[in-house]
Design a protein around this motif. Structure first.
Motif, PDB file in Angstrom:
ATOM      1  N   LEU A  49      58.797 -41.009  40.372  1.00 44.59           N
ATOM      2  CA  LEU A  49      59.691 -39.856  40.422  1.00 44.59           C
ATOM      3  C   LEU A  49      61.112 -40.255  40.794  1.00 44.59           C
ATOM      4  N   SER A  50      61.252 -41.267  41.635  1.00 47.76           N
ATOM      5  CA  SER A  50      62.590 -41.680  42.066  1.00 47.76           C
ATOM      6  C   SER A  50      63.401 -42.296  40.933  1.00 47.76           C
ATOM      7  N   LYS A  51      62.746 -42.705  39.878  1.00 47.76           N
ATOM      8  CA  LYS A  51      63.444 -43.257  38.716  1.00 47.76           C
ATOM      9  C   LYS A  51      64.042 -42.167  37.832  1.00 47.76           C
ATOM     10  N   LEU A  52      63.617 -40.922  38.061  1.00 45.47           N
ATOM     11  CA  LEU A  52      64.111 -39.793  37.269  1.00 45.47           C
ATOM     12  C   LEU A  52      65.324 -39.175  37.952  1.00 45.47           C
ATOM     13  N   ASP A  53      66.098 -38.442  37.177  1.00 48.14           N
ATOM     14  CA  ASP A  53      67.275 -37.745  37.706  1.00 48.14           C
ATOM     15  C   ASP A  53      66.815 -36.622  38.642  1.00 48.14           C
ATOM     16  N   PRO A  54      67.245 -36.641  39.914  1.00 48.28           N
ATOM     17  CA  PRO A  54      66.783 -35.631  40.872  1.00 48.28           C
ATOM     18  C   PRO A  54      67.225 -34.214  40.524  1.00 48.28           C
ATOM     19  N   GLU A  55      68.244 -34.071  39.700  1.00 43.65           N
ATOM     20  CA  GLU A  55      68.724 -32.744  39.320  1.00 43.65           C
ATOM     21  C   GLU A  55      68.063 -32.204  38.056  1.00 43.65           C
ATOM     22  N   SER A  56      67.251 -33.026  37.394  1.00 44.21           N
ATOM     23  CA  SER A  56      66.581 -32.551  36.186  1.00 44.21           C
ATOM     24  C   SER A  56      65.351 -31.726  36.561  1.00 44.21           C
ATOM     25  N   ASP A  57      64.946 -30.879  35.641  1.00 39.87           N
ATOM     26  CA  ASP A  57      63.762 -30.052  35.860  1.00 39.87           C
ATOM     27  C   ASP A  57      62.501 -30.880  35.644  1.00 39.87           C
ATOM     28  N   ALA A  58      61.535 -30.697  36.507  1.00 39.35           N
ATOM     29  CA  ALA A  58      60.276 -31.429  36.397  1.00 39.35           C
ATOM     30  C   ALA A  58      59.553 -31.085  35.098  1.00 39.35           C
ATOM     31  N   GLU A  59      59.760 -29.856  34.619  1.00 36.33           N
ATOM     32  CA  GLU A  59      59.105 -29.419  33.394  1.00 36.33           C
ATOM     33  C   GLU A  59      59.588 -30.201  32.170  1.00 36.33           C
ATOM     34  N   GLU A  60      60.748 -30.852  32.285  1.00 36.66           N
ATOM     35  CA  GLU A  60      61.245 -31.679  31.196  1.00 36.66           C
ATOM     36  C   GLU A  60      60.440 -32.974  31.067  1.00 36.66           C
ATOM     37  N   HIS A  61      59.816 -33.407  32.150  1.00 33.77           N
ATOM     38  CA  HIS A  61      59.122 -34.691  32.183  1.00 33.77           C
ATOM     39  C   HIS A  61      57.606 -34.556  32.201  1.00 33.77           C
ATOM     40  N   PHE A  62      57.110 -33.428  32.649  1.00 36.96           N
ATOM     41  CA  PHE A  62      55.674 -33.234  32.794  1.00 36.96           C
ATOM     42  C   PHE A  62      55.276 -31.900  32.184  1.00 36.96           C
ATOM     43  N   SER A  63      54.041 -31.836  31.713  1.00 38.62           N
ATOM     44  CA  SER A  63      53.548 -30.561  31.208  1.00 38.62           C
ATOM     45  C   SER A  63      53.335 -29.603  32.371  1.00 38.62           C
ATOM     46  N   ARG A  64      53.274 -28.349  32.070  1.00 41.41           N
ATOM     47  CA  ARG A  64      53.080 -27.343  33.120  1.00 41.41           C
ATOM     48  C   ARG A  64      51.762 -27.571  33.857  1.00 41.41           C
ATOM     49  N   GLU A  65      50.720 -27.939  33.103  1.00 38.31           N
ATOM     50  CA  GLU A  65      49.411 -28.175  33.706  1.00 38.31           C
ATOM     51  C   GLU A  65      49.445 -29.380  34.648  1.00 38.31           C
ATOM     52  N   GLU A  66      50.109 -30.466  34.217  1.00 45.95           N
ATOM     53  CA  GLU A  66      50.217 -31.654  35.073  1.00 45.95           C
ATOM     54  C   GLU A  66      50.947 -31.329  36.371  1.00 45.95           C
ATOM     55  N   LEU A  67      52.024 -30.590  36.241  1.00 46.99           N
ATOM     56  CA  LEU A  67      52.822 -30.234  37.410  1.00 46.99           C
ATOM     57  C   LEU A  67      52.031 -29.345  38.365  1.00 46.99           C
ATOM     58  N   GLU A  68      51.324 -28.363  37.836  1.00 48.78           N
ATOM     59  CA  GLU A  68      50.518 -27.478  38.671  1.00 48.78           C
ATOM     60  C   GLU A  68      49.415 -28.251  39.394  1.00 48.78           C
ATOM     61  N   GLU A  69      48.752 -29.160  38.691  1.00 49.08           N
ATOM     62  CA  GLU A  69      47.698 -29.967  39.305  1.00 49.08           C
ATOM     63  C   GLU A  69      48.260 -30.843  40.415  1.00 49.08           C
ATOM     64  N   PHE A  70      49.413 -31.452  40.164  1.00 52.68           N
ATOM     65  CA  PHE A  70      50.028 -32.321  41.156  1.00 52.68           C
ATOM     66  C   PHE A  70      50.436 -31.530  42.388  1.00 52.68           C
ATOM     67  N   LEU A  71      51.002 -30.354  42.186  1.00 49.16           N
ATOM     68  CA  LEU A  71      51.404 -29.510  43.316  1.00 49.16           C
ATOM     69  C   LEU A  71      50.196 -29.045  44.122  1.00 49.16           C
TER      70      LEU A  71
END
Length: 95
Positions: free
Chosen positions: A59-81
């Motif tokens: 995650l630290s390699k990604l732009d901190p101001e970008s939206d997580a949804e741009e890099h991960f699917s909604r399902e992946e993000l929900e599971e991770f959270l």
């Protein structure tokens, strides 16, 4: 959700796991009858911590101001959270 916010949540969970590992390692010396369980739990928590550290590094390699949804699917993000919330709210160091 921004990547920076996600990193903050990961950092909070990492801190909680580090406390839990130390607590379990300390409790391993309390009694010979329970030492195995505490050592085993500390090892399991260390595996979870290692996985979170890898995720944080990615995650630290990604732009901190970008939206997580741009890099991960909604399902992946929900599971991770959900995983982060589960690890953070379980308070594995509280007995």
């Amino acid at each position: 959700m921004k990547i920076g916010e996600l990193i903050e949540r990961v950092d909070e969970t990492i801190a909680n796991l580090k406390i839990a590992i130390v607590a379990n390692q300390s409790r391993a010396f309390e009694s010979p009858q329970t030492s195995y369980e505490f050592i085993q739990r500390a090892l399991e928590l260390q595996e979870d911590l290692d996985d979170l550290m890898k995720a944080r590094e990615m995650l630290s390699k990604l732009d901190p101001e970008s939206d997580a949804e741009e890099h991960f699917s909604r399902e992946e993000l929900e599971e991770f959270l959900k995983l982060l919330e589960l690890l953070k709210s379980s308070n594995p160091h509280a007995f």
